[in-house]
Design a protein around this motif. Structure first.
Motif, PDB file in Angstrom:
ATOM      1  N   LEU A   1      21.665  -9.686  -5.679  1.00 44.58           N
ATOM      2  CA  LEU A   1      20.619 -10.324  -6.469  1.00 44.58           C
ATOM      3  C   LEU A   1      20.846 -11.832  -6.569  1.00 44.58           C
ATOM      4  O   LEU A   1      19.887 -12.622  -6.536  1.00 44.58           O
ATOM      5  N   GLU A   2      22.103 -12.275  -6.697  1.00 42.52           N
ATOM      6  CA  GLU A   2      22.403 -13.710  -6.744  1.00 42.52           C
ATOM      7  C   GLU A   2      22.058 -14.380  -5.419  1.00 42.52           C
ATOM      8  O   GLU A   2      21.455 -15.462  -5.401  1.00 42.52           O
ATOM      9  N   TYR A   3      22.442 -13.746  -4.292  1.00 43.21           N
ATOM     10  CA  TYR A   3      22.136 -14.316  -2.982  1.00 43.21           C
ATOM     11  C   TYR A   3      20.625 -14.371  -2.764  1.00 43.21           C
ATOM     12  O   TYR A   3      20.090 -15.350  -2.220  1.00 43.21           O
ATOM     13  N   LYS A   4      19.921 -13.329  -3.185  1.00 40.64           N
ATOM     14  CA  LYS A   4      18.473 -13.283  -3.000  1.00 40.64           C
ATOM     15  C   LYS A   4      17.804 -14.402  -3.783  1.00 40.64           C
ATOM     16  O   LYS A   4      16.911 -15.111  -3.266  1.00 40.64           O
ATOM     17  N   ALA A   5      18.230 -14.602  -5.045  1.00 40.31           N
ATOM     18  CA  ALA A   5      17.639 -15.660  -5.866  1.00 40.31           C
ATOM     19  C   ALA A   5      17.896 -17.037  -5.275  1.00 40.31           C
ATOM     20  O   ALA A   5      17.007 -17.902  -5.255  1.00 40.31           O
ATOM     21  N   ALA A   6      19.127 -17.255  -4.767  1.00 44.36           N
ATOM     22  CA  ALA A   6      19.447 -18.558  -4.185  1.00 44.36           C
ATOM     23  C   ALA A   6      18.613 -18.824  -2.944  1.00 44.36           C
ATOM     24  O   ALA A   6      18.102 -19.947  -2.748  1.00 44.36           O
ATOM     25  N   LEU A   7      18.454 -17.846  -2.082  1.00 49.72           N
ATOM     26  CA  LEU A   7      17.678 -18.041  -0.867  1.00 49.72           C
ATOM     27  C   LEU A   7      16.199 -18.235  -1.172  1.00 49.72           C
ATOM     28  O   LEU A   7      15.525 -19.073  -0.530  1.00 49.72           O
ATOM     29  N   VAL A   8      15.667 -17.473  -2.131  1.00 49.19           N
ATOM     30  CA  VAL A   8      14.253 -17.622  -2.472  1.00 49.19           C
ATOM     31  C   VAL A   8      13.982 -18.998  -3.070  1.00 49.19           C
ATOM     32  O   VAL A   8      12.980 -19.665  -2.726  1.00 49.19           O
ATOM     33  N   ASN A   9      14.866 -19.485  -3.951  1.00 39.25           N
ATOM     34  CA  ASN A   9      14.682 -20.819  -4.548  1.00 39.25           C
ATOM     35  C   ASN A   9      14.754 -21.911  -3.488  1.00 39.25           C
ATOM     36  O   ASN A   9      13.962 -22.855  -3.499  1.00 39.25           O
ATOM     37  N   GLU A  10      15.680 -21.805  -2.570  1.00 37.73           N
ATOM     38  CA  GLU A  10      15.812 -22.818  -1.523  1.00 37.73           C
ATOM     39  C   GLU A  10      14.598 -22.785  -0.598  1.00 37.73           C
ATOM     40  O   GLU A  10      14.118 -23.837  -0.138  1.00 37.73           O
ATOM     41  N   CYS A  11      14.097 -21.586  -0.329  1.00 39.07           N
ATOM     42  CA  CYS A  11      12.914 -21.486   0.529  1.00 39.07           C
ATOM     43  C   CYS A  11      11.701 -22.119  -0.137  1.00 39.07           C
ATOM     44  O   CYS A  11      10.882 -22.791   0.520  1.00 39.07           O
ATOM     45  N   ASN A  12      11.548 -21.936  -1.440  1.00 39.10           N
ATOM     46  CA  ASN A  12      10.421 -22.537  -2.158  1.00 39.10           C
ATOM     47  C   ASN A  12      10.525 -24.056  -2.169  1.00 39.10           C
ATOM     48  O   ASN A  12       9.505 -24.761  -2.118  1.00 39.10           O
ATOM     49  N   LYS A  13      11.757 -24.585  -2.253  1.00 38.91           N
ATOM     50  CA  LYS A  13      11.916 -26.043  -2.255  1.00 38.91           C
ATOM     51  C   LYS A  13      11.614 -26.639  -0.882  1.00 38.91           C
ATOM     52  O   LYS A  13      10.977 -27.684  -0.779  1.00 38.91           O
ATOM     53  N   GLN A  14      12.109 -25.988   0.158  1.00 44.74           N
ATOM     54  CA  GLN A  14      11.990 -26.545   1.501  1.00 44.74           C
ATOM     55  C   GLN A  14      10.686 -26.131   2.199  1.00 44.74           C
ATOM     56  O   GLN A  14      10.370 -26.681   3.249  1.00 44.74           O
ATOM     57  N   GLY A  15      10.021 -25.143   1.667  1.00 45.51           N
ATOM     58  CA  GLY A  15       8.827 -24.649   2.332  1.00 45.51           C
ATOM     59  C   GLY A  15       9.145 -23.725   3.487  1.00 45.51           C
ATOM     60  O   GLY A  15       8.289 -23.422   4.308  1.00 45.51           O
ATOM     61  N   GLY A  16      10.350 -23.300   3.593  1.00 47.04           N
ATOM     62  CA  GLY A  16      10.806 -22.417   4.662  1.00 47.04           C
ATOM     63  C   GLY A  16      12.329 -22.482   4.739  1.00 47.04           C
ATOM     64  O   GLY A  16      12.956 -23.403   4.201  1.00 47.04           O
ATOM     65  N   LEU A  17      12.923 -21.524   5.422  1.00 48.80           N
ATOM     66  CA  LEU A  17      14.396 -21.453   5.450  1.00 48.80           C
ATOM     67  C   LEU A  17      14.846 -20.976   6.822  1.00 48.80           C
ATOM     68  O   LEU A  17      14.319 -19.993   7.361  1.00 48.80           O
TER      69      LEU A  17
END
Length: 443
Positions: free
Chosen positions: A395-411
């Motif tokens: 859950l921690e990894y998922k939240a970190a990746l989702v937040n970074e994707c929202n900031k960058q517009g993609g990951l």
């Protein structure tokens, strides 16, 4: 002020004065607070109050002089040293030449003083006798029971024992090959003739001196072998086995220092470390008793018995867990059982146990009772089971990746790997799962 002896007659042997750079002559002054190197001043600079860098004129000082008696009230310390140097230069008995070199005493005074204080002095004689007797006692009490009268083994030539004894020949009390065996080759072509120049003659003398030093090294090594009893190597090794394993390792490590210490001192050093090892082990055992609340040795014996039973039970559980590692592979389990049967029957195991480091798929992770499991859907639970990742970490990894994707517009995958520092294969599986389920998008 303290009067100290300076045993050099030549003023050029002394360092110059720090004030006027003139060569010092006794008496002169040495600062007791400055140095090293010593800060020396002549009397003229001292009376002027010369100061230099950290040296101040009010520092404590010492008067350096050898103008005081040592053995005879009529002979100063400087004259004593002059007499010894003159006897060394002119030879014992040439009292006229000795007196001429000293310039301050007559021939009869030099002979009488030297014979009285350096030849017939009972203090010096008794001291030398005690030193000689102590040296003889030290040589008699060798650490390893080996003496020149012992008869070493006489193995056949080129046998294993002969090689262990470095080619030692008991009948000749010598070795087949000496240390630095070809040292004499440097002298085979040297011939001293009258037509040699001074440089060539000096070179030949230097070669002879080098050969002499190599002979001294050869004798030094023989003395070490004799004093420590290294000829009879098997007997020496048997004596070493009386120590526990840890002390034997120390013995092997410290063997190189045997050339510095004598045989008695070396064995005392090893014995002291063996005693220290025993004391430390006993202290550790008593501390274990105290930590367990044991206050008498009767309870300690019961504790040791129970501890042995617990260790055996723990060993059985370890063997059971080892069996469970191979239970999924029938061939590996059969090989392990065959090997254990050979060990129990006293035979050498012939069936190798497959390495546990081989690539085998690990069983799925059991998520029952793990915190955060109720927050996962069925696909996420399946991912955590296959990747063997606890729900809280996922859950921690998922939240970190989702937040970074929202900031960058993609990951990208590289960004995901830099964001969560875990195994790269697990990161890829999590990244692909989140992409597939629509939680994140590719950059």
């Amino acid at each position: 002020m303290e009067r100290l002896a300076s045993f050099s007659n030549d003023p050029f042997d002394k360092p110059p004065c720090r004030g006027c750079s003139s060569y010092l002559s006794e008496p002169y002054v040495k600062c007791a607070e400055c140095g090293p190197p010593p800060f020396l001043l002549c009397l003229q600079c001292f009376t002027r109050g010369f100061e230099y860098k950290k040296h101040q004129s009010d520092h404590t000082y010492e008067i350096m002089t050898s103008d005081f008696p040592v053995l005879d009230p009529n002979w100063t310390a400087q004259e004593e040293m002059s007499l010894l140097e003159a006897v060394m230069d002119c030879g014992f008995g040439n009292w006229q030449d000795v007196a001429n070199q000293m310039c301050t005493k007559s021939k009869e005074e030099c002979e009488k003083h030297y014979m009285k204080h350096f030849i017939n002095n009972p203090l010096f004689a008794s001291t030398l006798l005690n030193l000689k007797q102590a040296e003889e006692v030290q040589h008699q009490e060798t650490a390893i029971p080996f003496h020149p009268a012992d008869d070493p083994p006489r193995p056949t030539f080129d046998s294993l024992l002969s090689r262990d004894m470095a080619g030692y020949m008991p009948a000749r009390a010598d070795f087949v090959e000496e240390f630095d065996n070809y040292a004499e080759w440097d002298l085979r072509d040297i011939d001293f003739v009258e037509d040699d120049s001074d440089i060539l003659h000096a070179l030949k003398i230097a070669v002879v001196d080098i050969y002499h030093s190599r002979l001294k090294e050869r004798q030094r090594r023989k003395k070490i072998i004799r004093d420590h009893g290294l000829i009879n190597l098997r007997k020496f090794q048997i004596l070493e086995r009386r120590y526990p394993k840890e002390v034997q390792d120390l013995y092997e490590t410290m063997r190189r220092f045997a050339r510095i210490l004598g045989p008695v001192e070396h064995d005392k050093f090893i014995e002291s470390h063996a005693l220290e090892f025993e004391l430390r082990r006993e202290i550790k055992r008593l501390q274990e008793y105290r930590a367990a609340g044991i206050t008498n040795f009767c309870s300690a014996r019961t504790y040791d018995h129970l501890k042995k039973s617990r260790d055996e039970e723990r060993l059985k559980r370890t063997m059971l867990s080892e069996v469970l590692q191979y239970i999924q592979d029938s061939s590996a389990c059969q090989q392990w059982l065959s090997r254990q049967a050979d060990i129990d029957s006293g035979l050498t195991p012939t069936v190798p146990v497959p390495s546990t480091t081989g690539r085998r798929s690990a069983p799925p992770l059991n998520l029952t009772g793990l915190p955060g499991t109720e927050k996962l859907n069925e696909k996420e639970k399946e991912l955590c089971q296959m990747v063997r990742l606890v729900p809280g970490a996922y859950l921690e990894y998922k939240a970190a990746l989702v937040n970074e994707c929202n900031k960058q517009g993609g990951l990208r995958l590289a960004q995901a790997r830099a964001l969560i520092k875990i195994d790269v294969n697990k990161t890829r599986k999590i990244y692909d799962f989140l992409i597939r389920e629509g939680y994140i998008t590719k950059a």
